[in-house]
Design a protein around this motif. Structure first.
Motif, mmCIF file in Angstrom:
data_model
loop_
_atom_site.group_PDB
_atom_site.id
_atom_site.type_symbol
_atom_site.label_atom_id
_atom_site.label_comp_id
_atom_site.label_asym_id
_atom_site.label_seq_id
_atom_site.Cartn_x
_atom_site.Cartn_y
_atom_site.Cartn_z
ATOM 1 N N VAL A 143 -19.580 25.026 12.497
ATOM 2 C CA VAL A 143 -18.267 25.308 11.907
ATOM 3 C C VAL A 143 -18.368 26.625 11.137
ATOM 4 N N ASN A 144 -17.377 27.482 11.336
ATOM 5 C CA ASN A 144 -17.287 28.705 10.548
ATOM 6 C C ASN A 144 -16.337 28.449 9.382
ATOM 7 N N ILE A 145 -16.815 28.703 8.171
ATOM 8 C CA ILE A 145 -15.997 28.489 6.971
ATOM 9 C C ILE A 145 -15.637 29.836 6.356
ATOM 10 N N MET A 146 -14.332 30.106 6.297
ATOM 11 C CA MET A 146 -13.852 31.313 5.635
ATOM 12 C C MET A 146 -13.751 31.001 4.148
ATOM 13 N N LEU A 147 -14.624 31.606 3.356
ATOM 14 C CA LEU A 147 -14.768 31.217 1.962
ATOM 15 C C LEU A 147 -13.557 31.573 1.106
ATOM 16 N N MET A 148 -12.683 32.458 1.602
ATOM 17 C CA MET A 148 -11.464 32.788 0.873
ATOM 18 C C MET A 148 -10.363 31.756 1.101
ATOM 19 N N SER A 149 -10.576 30.828 2.008
ATOM 20 C CA SER A 149 -9.570 29.814 2.316
ATOM 21 C C SER A 149 -9.315 28.919 1.097
ATOM 22 N N PRO A 150 -8.062 28.556 0.853
ATOM 23 C CA PRO A 150 -7.778 27.632 -0.256
ATOM 24 C C PRO A 150 -8.391 26.252 -0.037
ATOM 25 N N GLY A 162 -25.037 27.684 24.777
ATOM 26 C CA GLY A 162 -24.972 28.504 23.573
ATOM 27 C C GLY A 162 -24.643 27.631 22.373
ATOM 28 N N LEU A 163 -24.138 28.250 21.309
ATOM 29 C CA LEU A 163 -23.670 27.487 20.156
ATOM 30 C C LEU A 163 -22.186 27.757 19.975
ATOM 31 N N GLY A 164 -21.377 26.721 20.135
ATOM 32 C CA GLY A 164 -19.946 26.837 19.910
ATOM 33 C C GLY A 164 -19.615 26.596 18.451
ATOM 34 N N LEU A 165 -18.669 27.360 17.939
ATOM 35 C CA LEU A 165 -18.230 27.208 16.556
ATOM 36 C C LEU A 165 -16.761 26.836 16.493
ATOM 37 N N ILE A 166 -16.435 25.943 15.580
ATOM 38 C CA ILE A 166 -15.041 25.651 15.250
ATOM 39 C C ILE A 166 -14.663 26.543 14.075
ATOM 40 N N GLY A 167 -13.577 27.296 14.217
ATOM 41 C CA GLY A 167 -13.162 28.209 13.156
ATOM 42 C C GLY A 167 -12.346 27.476 12.106
ATOM 43 N N GLY A 168 -12.884 27.349 10.897
ATOM 44 C CA GLY A 168 -12.164 26.656 9.828
ATOM 45 C C GLY A 168 -10.927 27.410 9.381
#
Length: 307
Positions: free
Chosen positions: A68-75, A37-43
């Protein structure tokens, strides 16, 4: 099973692991990718250098594509957006915002960009902005959620855009994968099932809570302030709902959950911690390797789709 998504991502199976905060680290991401599958690293809210180290550690465990998953609200979103380019990450998924300001940098670097959306309007906006695919995530998911169900959202998004659609929310076995394909998806993204995988670093208390969950055990907190989050019922959720009913401010409610996910995932506090899980938790009954999970689900899905 070949779809536009498997071709786009260079993966064997149309299965993507969700980029769950604190859960989706290098061990899990590498195990899912190694299994086809495709594994994602949670930012999540991690600084850029932390994400960089996670990417490098995952690469020591697998030569297959990782994302990589990027949470756009992250500082730290700006930092992480650059790190994925510098580290040659093949795929980026995004949540909690519009990735438009990073799109040219990512596309110039050859990165496949897949935003998570909870509405048709957002899916169309992402397609116009250059996204390669979208994850249509229904309200059945764990963590931060929208309002539309997977059953209603996926076909409407599939009808509205020409790029491939990945279904997420309430999918935990081959039946869910087959159903997602019938709705117009070309892959699925799953979180809760992978939480209890043998490679997952989640505390055993958390895993046991998910495996022991019943169909009615999930609760949604934060609706009164427009930030709904789905997790499993416990003392924390009962207290949160009580304070919501009393009209407490968003700041007061946020203080109650501060550090709660880490407390549950790392320390195993499933009483006062935030035990994020989707409604599918009631169907998750055993701990398996990622390889066993994916092969079991795909065998079931292929049999159903061949009928």
């Amino acid at each position: 099973m070949k779809t536009r998504i498997t071709e786009l991502l260079g993966i064997e199976y149309p299965v993507i692991q969700g980029g769950m905060a604190w859960v989706a680290e290098h061990h899990l991401a590498a195990a899912v990718s190694e299994a086809g599958g495709l594994g994602l690293i949670g930012g999540a809210n991690a600084p850029g250098e932390v994400v960089r180290q996670e990417i490098r550690k995952a690469r020591e465990l697998t030569k297959k594509p990782i994302g990589v998953n990027i949470m756009l609200m992250s500082p730290y979103a700006d930092e992480v957006a650059k790190v994925v380019v510098e580290e040659g990450v093949q795929v980026v998924t995004t949540g909690a915002g519009n990735p438009g300001k990073y799109m040219k940098m990512w596309k110039d670097a050859g990165i496949v960009v897949i935003p998570v959306v909870a509405s048709v309007a957002l899916a169309k906006l992402m397609e116009r902005g250059g996204a390669d695919a979208v994850v249509a995530e229904g309200t059945e998911s764990g963590g931060h959620i929208g309002e539309a169900t997977t059953m209603t959202l996926v076909p409407q998004v599939a009808d509205a855009v020409s790029i491939p659609v990945i279904a997420a929310g309430g999918i935990g076995d081959g039946r869910g994968i087959a159903a997602a394909f019938m709705l117009g998806a070309e892959a699925v993204q799953m979180g809760t099932r992978f939480v209890v995988s043998k490679e997952s670093i989640v505390h055993e208390n958390y895993k046991k809570r998910v495996i022991g969950a019943k169909d009615i055990d999930s609760a949604v907190t934060g609706r009164s302030h427009g930030h709904p989050v789905r997790c499993l019922r416990n003392q924390m959720t009962r207290q949160y709902v009580k304070l919501e009913e009393e009209g407490k401010s968003f700041e007061e409610l946020e203080y109650l959950t501060l550090g709660g996910l880490r407390k549950a995932v790392m320390d195993g506090d499933v009483t006062d911690g935030v035990v994020m899980a989707g409604q599918i938790a009631g169907m998750v009954k055993k701990e398996q390797t990622c390889k066993e999970m994916i092969e079991e689900m795909m065998e079931q899905a292929e049999k159903l789709l061949a009928r």
